[in-house]
Design a protein around this motif. Sequence first.
Motif, PDB file in Angstrom:
ATOM      1  N   ASN A 113       0.960  -1.148  -0.035  1.00  0.00           N
ATOM      2  CA  ASN A 113      -0.072  -0.152   0.166  1.00  0.00           C
ATOM      3  C   ASN A 113       0.799   1.292   0.187  1.00  0.00           C
ATOM      4  O   ASN A 113       1.613   1.244  -0.847  1.00  0.00           O
ATOM      5  CB  ASN A 113      -0.771   0.013   1.140  1.00  0.00           C
ATOM      6  CG  ASN A 113      -2.061  -1.061   0.924  1.00  0.00           C
ATOM      7  OD1 ASN A 113      -2.451  -1.517  -0.039  1.00  0.00           O
ATOM      8  ND2 ASN A 113      -2.449  -1.810   2.082  1.00  0.00           N
ATOM      9  N   ASP A 114       0.697   2.119   1.076  1.00  0.00           N
ATOM     10  CA  ASP A 114       1.378   3.485   1.122  1.00  0.00           C
ATOM     11  C   ASP A 114       2.604   3.322   2.149  1.00  0.00           C
ATOM     12  O   ASP A 114       3.223   4.279   2.449  1.00  0.00           O
ATOM     13  CB  ASP A 114       0.533   4.654   1.285  1.00  0.00           C
ATOM     14  CG  ASP A 114       0.000   4.656   2.506  1.00  0.00           C
ATOM     15  OD1 ASP A 114      -0.006   3.631   3.293  1.00  0.00           O
ATOM     16  OD2 ASP A 114      -0.751   5.672   3.037  1.00  0.00           O
ATOM     17  N   GLU A 115       2.645   2.085   2.594  1.00  0.00           N
ATOM     18  CA  GLU A 115       3.799   1.916   3.753  1.00  0.00           C
ATOM     19  C   GLU A 115       5.166   2.084   3.533  1.00  0.00           C
ATOM     20  O   GLU A 115       5.845   2.727   4.119  1.00  0.00           O
ATOM     21  CB  GLU A 115       3.606   0.700   4.269  1.00  0.00           C
ATOM     22  CG  GLU A 115       4.542   0.219   5.669  1.00  0.00           C
ATOM     23  CD  GLU A 115       4.092   0.971   6.808  1.00  0.00           C
ATOM     24  OE1 GLU A 115       5.100   1.061   7.765  1.00  0.00           O
ATOM     25  OE2 GLU A 115       2.886   1.469   6.889  1.00  0.00           O
ATOM     26  N   GLY A 120      11.601   5.740   1.517  1.00  0.00           N
ATOM     27  CA  GLY A 120      12.424   6.322   0.352  1.00  0.00           C
ATOM     28  C   GLY A 120      12.650   5.010  -0.660  1.00  0.00           C
ATOM     29  O   GLY A 120      11.682   4.353  -0.981  1.00  0.00           O
ATOM     30  N   SER A 121      13.937   5.046  -1.192  1.00  0.00           N
ATOM     31  CA  SER A 121      14.305   3.977  -2.285  1.00  0.00           C
ATOM     32  C   SER A 121      13.999   2.749  -1.859  1.00  0.00           C
ATOM     33  O   SER A 121      14.492   1.856  -0.899  1.00  0.00           O
ATOM     34  CB  SER A 121      15.813   4.206  -2.536  1.00  0.00           C
ATOM     35  OG  SER A 121      16.093   3.255  -3.619  1.00  0.00           O
ATOM     36  N   PRO A 172       2.099   2.717  -6.343  1.00  0.00           N
ATOM     37  CA  PRO A 172       0.999   1.724  -6.548  1.00  0.00           C
ATOM     38  C   PRO A 172      -0.125   2.062  -7.282  1.00  0.00           C
ATOM     39  O   PRO A 172      -0.719   2.829  -6.875  1.00  0.00           O
ATOM     40  CB  PRO A 172       0.801   1.083  -5.181  1.00  0.00           C
ATOM     41  CG  PRO A 172       1.511   1.457  -4.370  1.00  0.00           C
ATOM     42  CD  PRO A 172       1.933   2.788  -4.611  1.00  0.00           C
ATOM     43  N   ASN A 173      -0.359   1.498  -8.499  1.00  0.00           N
ATOM     44  CA  ASN A 173      -1.429   1.818  -9.184  1.00  0.00           C
ATOM     45  C   ASN A 173      -1.566   0.821 -10.606  1.00  0.00           C
ATOM     46  O   ASN A 173      -0.801   0.806 -11.361  1.00  0.00           O
ATOM     47  CB  ASN A 173      -1.430   3.263  -9.978  1.00  0.00           C
ATOM     48  CG  ASN A 173      -2.631   3.548 -10.739  1.00  0.00           C
ATOM     49  OD1 ASN A 173      -3.591   2.418 -11.008  1.00  0.00           O
ATOM     50  ND2 ASN A 173      -3.071   4.841 -10.831  1.00  0.00           N
ATOM     51  N   MET A 174      -2.262  -0.282 -10.175  1.00  0.00           N
ATOM     52  CA  MET A 174      -2.509  -1.457 -11.262  1.00  0.00           C
ATOM     53  C   MET A 174      -3.569  -1.045 -12.367  1.00  0.00           C
ATOM     54  O   MET A 174      -4.307  -2.072 -12.846  1.00  0.00           O
ATOM     55  CB  MET A 174      -2.557  -2.744 -10.584  1.00  0.00           C
ATOM     56  CG  MET A 174      -3.679  -2.825  -9.613  1.00  0.00           C
ATOM     57  SD  MET A 174      -4.025  -4.521  -8.917  1.00  0.00           S
ATOM     58  CE  MET A 174      -4.394  -5.432 -10.557  1.00  0.00           C
ATOM     59  N   PHE A 251      -8.956   1.253  -0.498  1.00  0.00           N
ATOM     60  CA  PHE A 251      -7.752   2.030   0.268  1.00  0.00           C
ATOM     61  C   PHE A 251      -8.299   3.515   0.479  1.00  0.00           C
ATOM     62  O   PHE A 251      -8.585   4.183  -0.432  1.00  0.00           O
ATOM     63  CB  PHE A 251      -6.649   1.950  -0.327  1.00  0.00           C
ATOM     64  CG  PHE A 251      -5.384   2.228   0.419  1.00  0.00           C
ATOM     65  CD1 PHE A 251      -4.977   1.552   1.529  1.00  0.00           C
ATOM     66  CD2 PHE A 251      -5.091   3.520   0.704  1.00  0.00           C
ATOM     67  CE1 PHE A 251      -4.010   1.815   2.300  1.00  0.00           C
ATOM     68  CE2 PHE A 251      -3.953   4.125   1.341  1.00  0.00           C
ATOM     69  CZ  PHE A 251      -3.599   3.107   2.393  1.00  0.00           C
ATOM     70  N   PRO A 252      -8.483   3.911   1.600  1.00  0.00           N
ATOM     71  CA  PRO A 252      -9.271   5.179   1.838  1.00  0.00           C
ATOM     72  C   PRO A 252      -8.582   6.449   0.988  1.00  0.00           C
ATOM     73  O   PRO A 252      -7.265   6.572   0.822  1.00  0.00           O
ATOM     74  CB  PRO A 252      -8.842   5.514   3.190  1.00  0.00           C
ATOM     75  CG  PRO A 252      -8.730   4.390   3.938  1.00  0.00           C
ATOM     76  CD  PRO A 252      -7.923   3.603   2.697  1.00  0.00           C
ATOM     77  N   ASN A 253      -9.250   7.332   0.512  1.00  0.00           N
ATOM     78  CA  ASN A 253      -9.058   8.557  -0.204  1.00  0.00           C
ATOM     79  C   ASN A 253      -9.936   9.648  -0.269  1.00  0.00           C
ATOM     80  O   ASN A 253     -11.064   9.554  -0.861  1.00  0.00           O
ATOM     81  CB  ASN A 253      -8.716   8.261  -1.917  1.00  0.00           C
ATOM     82  CG  ASN A 253      -8.151   9.331  -2.486  1.00  0.00           C
ATOM     83  OD1 ASN A 253      -8.009  10.343  -2.124  1.00  0.00           O
ATOM     84  ND2 ASN A 253      -7.653   9.181  -3.728  1.00  0.00           N
TER      85      ASN A 253
END
Length: 272
Positions: A113-115, A120-121, A172-174, A251-253
């Motif tokens: 997710n956004d974890e 960073g890299s 992430p964006n599938m 996933f919350p937005n």
Amino acid sequence: MFFSPIKTEPIPERVFSISHIVADKSPLDEKELEGILIPVELNNAKTSYFRPVFDTALELGLIGYNDDHKVIFMGDKKDIKSLKDFRKFCNSKVFYDSTTDFFKMISCFLSSNDEWLKYGSVTTSNEIIRIINKETDIASLKLEKDVILGVRFWINFLGFGYFQESDKIFLPNMYTALKDFMALGNLKTGMEYSVEDFLNNLHNGSTVAMKNVKATQTLNLAMSNALRLMHDNKEIELKIHLDSEKIWHLFPNEEHEFTSDITHIVIKKAVK
């Protein structure tokens, strides 16, 4: 690469290229093929990327040998008509075995997710390497040297997200991969599906993005971004029926019309 140890050399364009060469010129000796793929002045035993690329095309069933041990094309030429066709073909083939390192790596990236954004890299963060090692059992040294570098090209190509090249951060964006799984699946234009039926009718390669989804009824960030983008593009329509038996969670937005809950998906346009 997909069903054997992950390597850095077989990037998508090279595998596509070798498949094209064999399709156009077979039967070929291996040495002849190597000479066509790699200019002589760039080719030596220590740096040649021929064998890993060749083996990856073999894994995909695109090339093989005839009775005279000549290399021949074994696939369907429509699958290598363009890079888009090749991508869809790969998405249809490489995720049927959940025990492979490749499947586990892609699943791990999508489950993040956004974890990982705070670390960073992806290629150098000790914390990310520790997480991947724990979830995949791939040795940390191998992850640092080969696996993450090799996988990042394919994550971009197969359509699961984007690597910000300067900082090697994974976004992430599938969207692209989801459209492939829809085109390869059993979804019909104009139909309204419950989220559960929508997921069940995707091509089975989509299971790489479904870790814990059925148990939690929560979609990961990559899938959520893809569905929201398709909705905004009017390719699908997300819906929430208040009397629905099951409510699923994106996933919350907070900035999107659908901040979290959905129950149904309408296919507005044919996916190709």
